[in-house]
Design a protein around this motif. Structure first.
Motif, PDB file in Angstrom:
ATOM      1  N   ASN A  24      14.641  10.387  12.790  1.00 49.56           N
ATOM      2  CA  ASN A  24      15.004   9.868  13.855  1.00 49.56           C
ATOM      3  C   ASN A  24      15.613   8.308  13.505  1.00 49.56           C
ATOM      4  OD1 ASN A  24      13.097   7.585  14.093  1.00 49.56           O
ATOM      5  ND2 ASN A  24      11.755   9.053  15.217  1.00 49.56           N
ATOM      6  N   LYS A  25      16.212   7.765  14.403  1.00 50.29           N
ATOM      7  CA  LYS A  25      17.039   6.465  14.095  1.00 50.29           C
ATOM      8  C   LYS A  25      16.066   5.391  13.372  1.00 50.29           C
ATOM      9  CE  LYS A  25      20.314   3.182  16.074  1.00 50.29           C
ATOM     10  NZ  LYS A  25      20.939   2.835  14.739  1.00 50.29           N
ATOM     11  N   GLN A  26      14.953   5.481  13.970  1.00 45.39           N
ATOM     12  CA  GLN A  26      13.801   4.120  13.677  1.00 45.39           C
ATOM     13  C   GLN A  26      13.431   4.616  12.248  1.00 45.39           C
ATOM     14  OE1 GLN A  26      10.137   4.186  15.688  1.00 45.39           O
ATOM     15  NE2 GLN A  26       9.557   2.169  14.958  1.00 45.39           N
ATOM     16  N   GLU A  27      12.980   5.905  11.734  1.00 45.24           N
ATOM     17  CA  GLU A  27      12.775   6.305  10.666  1.00 45.24           C
ATOM     18  C   GLU A  27      13.730   5.959   9.514  1.00 45.24           C
ATOM     19  OE1 GLU A  27       9.821   9.767  11.836  1.00 45.24           O
ATOM     20  OE2 GLU A  27      11.794  10.095  11.706  1.00 45.24           O
ATOM     21  N   TRP A  28      14.901   6.403   9.981  1.00 47.81           N
ATOM     22  CA  TRP A  28      16.423   6.275   9.068  1.00 47.81           C
ATOM     23  C   TRP A  28      16.269   4.650   8.622  1.00 47.81           C
ATOM     24  CZ3 TRP A  28      18.985   9.210   5.917  1.00 47.81           C
ATOM     25  CH2 TRP A  28      20.327   8.634   5.417  1.00 47.81           C
ATOM     26  N   GLU A  29      16.448   3.908   9.742  1.00 48.81           N
ATOM     27  CA  GLU A  29      16.606   2.518   9.305  1.00 48.81           C
ATOM     28  C   GLU A  29      15.548   2.022   8.717  1.00 48.81           C
ATOM     29  OE1 GLU A  29      19.293   0.547  10.203  1.00 48.81           O
ATOM     30  OE2 GLU A  29      20.295   2.298  10.978  1.00 48.81           O
ATOM     31  N   ALA A  30      14.227   2.686   8.797  1.00 51.89           N
ATOM     32  CA  ALA A  30      12.943   1.981   8.195  1.00 51.89           C
ATOM     33  C   ALA A  30      13.127   2.184   6.577  1.00 51.89           C
ATOM     34  CB  ALA A  30      11.734   2.477   8.810  1.00 51.89           C
ATOM     35  N   LEU A  31      13.862   3.019   6.100  1.00 51.87           N
ATOM     36  CA  LEU A  31      14.106   3.495   4.643  1.00 51.87           C
ATOM     37  C   LEU A  31      14.767   2.254   3.980  1.00 51.87           C
ATOM     38  CD1 LEU A  31      14.991   7.240   4.580  1.00 51.87           C
ATOM     39  CD2 LEU A  31      12.879   6.230   3.665  1.00 51.87           C
ATOM     40  N   CYS A  32      15.825   1.719   4.569  1.00 51.94           N
ATOM     41  CA  CYS A  32      16.330   0.481   4.089  1.00 51.94           C
ATOM     42  C   CYS A  32      15.207  -0.538   3.570  1.00 51.94           C
ATOM     43  CB  CYS A  32      17.201  -0.232   5.163  1.00 51.94           C
ATOM     44  SG  CYS A  32      17.976  -1.779   4.409  1.00 51.94           S
ATOM     45  N   ASP A  33      15.379  -0.976   2.421  1.00 56.64           N
ATOM     46  CA  ASP A  33      14.245  -2.104   2.036  1.00 56.64           C
ATOM     47  C   ASP A  33      14.734  -3.255   2.332  1.00 56.64           C
ATOM     48  OD1 ASP A  33      15.981  -2.760  -0.150  1.00 56.64           O
ATOM     49  OD2 ASP A  33      15.306  -0.956  -1.334  1.00 56.64           O
ATOM     50  N   GLY A  34      15.937  -3.673   2.607  1.00 51.96           N
ATOM     51  CA  GLY A  34      16.277  -4.858   3.084  1.00 51.96           C
ATOM     52  C   GLY A  34      16.790  -5.790   1.593  1.00 51.96           C
ATOM     53  N   CYS A  35      17.148  -5.110   0.438  1.00 56.26           N
ATOM     54  CA  CYS A  35      17.316  -5.853  -0.232  1.00 56.26           C
ATOM     55  C   CYS A  35      18.782  -6.549  -0.704  1.00 56.26           C
ATOM     56  CB  CYS A  35      17.429  -4.968  -1.781  1.00 56.26           C
ATOM     57  SG  CYS A  35      18.965  -3.648  -1.842  1.00 56.26           S
ATOM     58  N   GLY A  36      19.895  -5.902   0.418  1.00 57.07           N
ATOM     59  CA  GLY A  36      21.238  -6.505   0.622  1.00 57.07           C
ATOM     60  C   GLY A  36      21.980  -5.994  -0.391  1.00 57.07           C
ATOM     61  N   LYS A  37      21.626  -5.310  -1.349  1.00 60.18           N
ATOM     62  CA  LYS A  37      22.632  -5.089  -2.599  1.00 60.18           C
ATOM     63  C   LYS A  37      23.869  -3.951  -2.051  1.00 60.18           C
ATOM     64  CE  LYS A  37      19.021  -3.997  -5.386  1.00 60.18           C
ATOM     65  NZ  LYS A  37      18.168  -3.507  -6.424  1.00 60.18           N
ATOM     66  N   CYS A  38      23.670  -3.268  -1.072  1.00 63.63           N
ATOM     67  CA  CYS A  38      24.570  -2.505  -0.623  1.00 63.63           C
ATOM     68  C   CYS A  38      25.787  -3.239   0.121  1.00 63.63           C
ATOM     69  CB  CYS A  38      24.204  -1.329   0.457  1.00 63.63           C
ATOM     70  SG  CYS A  38      23.190  -2.079   1.909  1.00 63.63           S
ATOM     71  N   CYS A  39      25.323  -4.478   0.457  1.00 67.07           N
ATOM     72  CA  CYS A  39      26.376  -5.550   1.012  1.00 67.07           C
ATOM     73  C   CYS A  39      27.184  -6.335   0.011  1.00 67.07           C
ATOM     74  CB  CYS A  39      25.726  -6.126   2.329  1.00 67.07           C
ATOM     75  SG  CYS A  39      24.961  -5.150   3.582  1.00 67.07           S
ATOM     76  N   LEU A  40      26.885  -6.146  -1.102  1.00 63.56           N
ATOM     77  CA  LEU A  40      27.706  -6.743  -2.067  1.00 63.56           C
ATOM     78  C   LEU A  40      29.042  -6.282  -2.620  1.00 63.56           C
ATOM     79  CD1 LEU A  40      24.853  -7.580  -4.774  1.00 63.56           C
ATOM     80  CD2 LEU A  40      26.147  -9.138  -2.968  1.00 63.56           C
ATOM     81  N   ASN A  41      29.942  -6.702  -2.679  1.00 61.27           N
ATOM     82  CA  ASN A  41      31.367  -6.267  -2.820  1.00 61.27           C
ATOM     83  C   ASN A  41      31.247  -5.635  -4.297  1.00 61.27           C
ATOM     84  OD1 ASN A  41      33.490  -6.595  -0.710  1.00 61.27           O
ATOM     85  ND2 ASN A  41      32.645  -8.670  -0.807  1.00 61.27           N
TER      86      ASN A  41
END
Length: 155
Positions: A24-41
């Motif tokens: 579900n949406k909550q489970e999917w979002e929880a897989l993100c570890d919050g490292c921020g690397k995907c937001c680097l160009n």
């Protein structure tokens, strides 16, 4: 002092038993570890090799490693990729090696520092895996100079 992650409604170790396309949406979002690397160009060469830069998306908060406007990000950054179980395979090549989505997709376990394991969203930063306080705003670097800011992925 960091706060514990909110696990309300999440089954214990759900990612080990539930297929990704059934999360579900909550489970999917929880897989993100919050490292921020995907937001680097990133830079991609003619052979499809992807290089990580320390140049952050204009919406990345360098202190938290989270998007400063996640719900409306596509209005400000139309090229931002919406990662879903359907789009995951297509975008796998640019996901960080330590990414929870990538690890689970590849059948590998989450690292001990992942907030779902540690229970603490600060653990990814304490482990030195995140890009916290290590980025440059994309508005501060001419796009022609991005290759001067290529980095190795923090692992």
């Amino acid at each position: 002092m960091s706060s514990k992650i909110d696990r309300a409604g999440l089954a214990d170790r759900f990612w080990e038993t539930k297929p990704m396309d059934k999360l579900n949406k909550q489970e999917w979002e929880a897989l993100c570890d919050g490292c921020g690397k995907c937001c680097l160009n990133k830079l991609e060469d003619d052979d499809g090799e992807v290089a990580l830069t320390r140049i952050a998306c204009r919406l990345l908060d360098d202190s938290t490693c989270l998007c400063s406007n996640y719900m409306m990000r596509h209005e400000f950054v139309p090229e931002c990729i919406a990662l879903t179980p359907t789009t995951l395979e297509k975008h796998m090549y640019w996901l960080p090696e330590t990414c929870g989505y990538r690890l689970i997709y590849e059948g590998r376990p989450l690292f001990d520092w992942h907030p779902l394991i540690s229970g603490d969203p600060q653990s990814v930063h304490d482990a030195g895996v995140s890009i916290q306080h290590r980025t440059i705003a994309e508005t501060d670097v001419d796009e022609d100079d991005w290759d001067d800011h290529i980095i190795e992925e923090p692992t």
